[in-house]
Design a protein around this motif. Sequence first.
Motif, PDB file in Angstrom:
ATOM      1  N   ASP A 142     -18.328  28.737  16.438  1.00 23.97           N
ATOM      2  CA  ASP A 142     -19.345  28.089  17.273  1.00 23.97           C
ATOM      3  C   ASP A 142     -19.394  26.585  17.014  1.00 23.97           C
ATOM      4  O   ASP A 142     -19.486  25.779  17.942  1.00 23.97           O
ATOM      5  N   ASP A 177     -19.877  36.708   9.689  1.00 21.50           N
ATOM      6  CA  ASP A 177     -20.907  35.756  10.134  1.00 21.50           C
ATOM      7  C   ASP A 177     -20.432  34.314   9.973  1.00 21.50           C
ATOM      8  O   ASP A 177     -20.656  33.469  10.852  1.00 21.50           O
ATOM      9  N   THR A 188     -19.908  31.524  12.896  1.00 20.87           N
ATOM     10  CA  THR A 188     -20.584  30.232  12.798  1.00 20.87           C
ATOM     11  C   THR A 188     -19.572  29.094  12.865  1.00 20.87           C
ATOM     12  O   THR A 188     -19.790  28.088  13.548  1.00 20.87           O
TER      13      THR A 188
END
Length: 109
Positions: free
Chosen positions: A27, A20, A24
Motif C-alpha cells: 500500500d 500484514d 502495508t
Amino acid sequence: MVDIQQRLRPGVLLREAVEDMRHTGLDLLKTSLAKARDNPGPLLGIGALVAAYLSKDFLAGTAPHNRDGATDHAPPPDAAQPAIAKAKPKAKPKTKKAKPAKSKGSSDD
C-alpha cells in the motif's frame, strides 16, 4: 476455545504479521508511486543528488582551479614514485678546512 488456541500459535501469529507487513508495504509503495507520477520534481531532484554524490570523484577532476592555481583535491600520486617515500639521509654540514699557516721564514713572498 480450540479456534482461539489455533490463532495463538506462534507460527500462525508470525504468518499473519508477515502478511500484514507485506500488505502495508505494498500500500505504501502504491501510494508513493502515485504521488511520484503526480509530481515528479522532488523525485528527479533526489535522483540528481544521488547521481552527483556517486560521481563526485569523477567530477572533482574537472573542478575549476582556485585563485592560486591549485585544485581542491590532491593530485594523483606519480606512478614512477613509490607509494611510501624513503627518508633521505641528512647532508652533513660542510666545514671549512683551515689553511696551513705560513711560516715566517717562507720564501713564497
